[in-house]
Scaffold this motif. Structure first.
Motif, PDB file in Angstrom:
ATOM      1  N   GLN A 162       0.824  -1.200   0.000  1.00 38.91           N
ATOM      2  CA  GLN A 162       0.000   0.000   0.000  1.00 38.91           C
ATOM      3  C   GLN A 162       0.868   1.264   0.000  1.00 38.91           C
ATOM      4  O   GLN A 162       0.536   2.253  -0.660  1.00 38.91           O
ATOM      5  CB  GLN A 162      -0.927   0.009   1.222  1.00 38.91           C
ATOM      6  N   PHE A 163       1.981   1.205   0.705  1.00 38.38           N
ATOM      7  CA  PHE A 163       2.885   2.348   0.692  1.00 38.38           C
ATOM      8  C   PHE A 163       3.501   2.538  -0.693  1.00 38.38           C
ATOM      9  O   PHE A 163       3.584   3.657  -1.195  1.00 38.38           O
ATOM     10  CB  PHE A 163       3.976   2.168   1.747  1.00 38.38           C
ATOM     11  N   TYR A 164       3.931   1.445  -1.298  1.00 42.85           N
ATOM     12  CA  TYR A 164       4.540   1.559  -2.614  1.00 42.85           C
ATOM     13  C   TYR A 164       3.525   1.989  -3.673  1.00 42.85           C
ATOM     14  O   TYR A 164       3.887   2.605  -4.679  1.00 42.85           O
ATOM     15  CB  TYR A 164       5.192   0.235  -3.005  1.00 42.85           C
ATOM     16  N   ASN A 165       2.258   1.664  -3.441  1.00 43.74           N
ATOM     17  CA  ASN A 165       1.195   2.112  -4.337  1.00 43.74           C
ATOM     18  C   ASN A 165       0.725   3.529  -4.015  1.00 43.74           C
ATOM     19  O   ASN A 165      -0.226   4.031  -4.623  1.00 43.74           O
ATOM     20  CB  ASN A 165       0.004   1.148  -4.276  1.00 43.74           C
ATOM     21  N   ASN A 166       1.373   4.147  -3.022  1.00 44.71           N
ATOM     22  CA  ASN A 166       1.098   5.522  -2.598  1.00 44.71           C
ATOM     23  C   ASN A 166      -0.334   5.707  -2.088  1.00 44.71           C
ATOM     24  O   ASN A 166      -0.935   6.772  -2.275  1.00 44.71           O
ATOM     25  CB  ASN A 166       1.374   6.514  -3.746  1.00 44.71           C
ATOM     26  N   ALA A 167      -0.856   4.698  -1.413  1.00 52.97           N
ATOM     27  CA  ALA A 167      -2.209   4.799  -0.859  1.00 52.97           C
ATOM     28  C   ALA A 167      -2.289   5.867   0.225  1.00 52.97           C
ATOM     29  O   ALA A 167      -3.366   6.405   0.493  1.00 52.97           O
ATOM     30  CB  ALA A 167      -2.640   3.448  -0.291  1.00 52.97           C
TER      31      ALA A 167
END
Length: 371
Positions: A347-352
């Protein structure tokens, strides 16, 4: 004593009503109660681990400096030698102690004679008995103000009359380390907390298997047995010889062991600056293991290693720090809709959470370098 919630106004560059809550909000599964949470009274749960994540300059350090500030007041009844101004900082601190919930409020001022000290003004202390049946109104009305305190020096908080004895409720490590002071702090802790020699030897081996012994001779000199060769070495030489990373790690890992054994909280800024990822994962697992963490110590840290958050089964103990000129916090559980079965790191890497580095700016820099 266990810290439950902090709210601050005018603290550094934080937005007003900047709040950190240490009480569990989300549903509590039996597995969470076993590994993620600590029950400090019937039905009252706080966390074994708390993480702050966000971009660089988003305010992660500011958040844990506020926590350290409050622990200084609770443990020392004073606030001094911090690098920020105390002027007009309003604090509201909730804590649990001996079956009661306390609310403490104060307006801080800079000491006119010694600006490194805070002066406590407009202090109020309230309390109410804790009842499990009223857990949903833990911070609401029902408090009674305590009065009749005798006068203290203006740099000493009225918390003294509640907790009475100075105590280390938390130890804070910033991202810079202690430099040559590391060794004096290390051996002072070993002496004061009576750390067994065999445990310290084990810690030394974890960070450098060539170190067979490290002991203090005097204020500035140490005996080091390295690969079976004995050296008498100064603190400055030792810092160079063992590397600053090894030195920081030995001190911090020692304090972690003492935290787990004695029950004080451990606050670490940029935990990856001190430890390899494997050691970070090990620390988190130790704080989650009740047979090791017997006295409800809490590990509070900031990190850029978002992968370590995948070790958390909960989301309400993860805070996202952001800044739009002023720092504010969002709670992963309360402010985002994240499916629990998904990896938090993904989720962090997907910039959520809008915490990713700006890729366009990185490419813009690359284009400039090519010219």
């Amino acid at each position: 004593m266990k810290l439950l919630r902090i709210t601050a106004k005018n603290f550094k560059n934080c937005k007003d009503n900047f709040t950190v809550d240490f009480t569990a909000k989300a549903r509590k599964s039996s597995e969470d109660k076993m590994y993620e949470l600590q029950e400090i009274d019937s039905g009252l749960y706080t966390y074994n681990t708390v993480a702050f994540v966000g971009k660089n300059a988003s305010g992660k350090t500011t958040a844990i400096e506020l926590i350290d500030c409050c622990y200084s007041i609770l443990g020392d009844f004073r606030l001094e030698n911090k690098h920020y101004s105390y002027e007009n900082v309003c604090l509201e601190i909730y804590f649990y102690h001996e079956g009661e919930i306390f609310k403490y409020t104060t307006l801080l001022k800079n000491d006119i004679i010694n600006p490194k000290k805070a002066v406590f003004t407009d202090e109020h202390v309230f309390k109410k008995r804790y009842y499990k049946s009223r857990i949903n109104s833990l911070f609401d009305d029902g408090f009674t103000e305590i009065s009749g305190f005798t006068e203290l020096p203006e740099d000493t908080s009225n918390i003294f009359f509640i907790l009475k004895k100075k105590k280390n409720y938390a130890v804070y490590f910033d991202s810079m380390g202690e430099g040559t002071d590391t060794y004096s702090r290390l051996f002072s802790a070993i002496k004061n907390y009576s750390l067994p020699a065999e445990i310290f030897e084990n810690i030394l081996t974890i960070f450098d298997e060539n170190v067979k012994e490290l002991s203090v001779i005097d204020e500035y000199n140490y005996k080091l047995i390295y690969r079976d060769e004995q050296k008498i070495i100064s603190d400055k030489e030792l810092l160079w010889f063992l590397s600053s990373g090894t030195t920081k790690g030995i001190l911090l890992y020692t304090m972690m062991i003492l935290s787990l054994r004695d029950g004080f909280d451990l606050i670490i800024d940029e935990i990856e600056n001190h430890f390899h990822k494997t050691l970070v994962e090990n620390m988190i697992s130790l704080f989650k293991e009740k047979s090791v963490n017997k006295h409800n110590a809490t590990l509070i840290f900031t990190t850029h290693y978002c992968e370590v958050l995948d070790l958390f089964s909960r989301q309400d103990n993860i805070w996202i720090s952001k800044s739009d000129g002023q720092v504010y916090l969002s709670n992963m559980h309360e402010n985002y809709e994240v499916r629990t079965e998904l990896l938090k790191s993904r989720q962090f890497y997907n910039n959520a959470f809008e915490t990713a580095v700006d890729y366009n700016e990185l490419m813009n820099l690359k284009r400039k370098l090519k010219k």
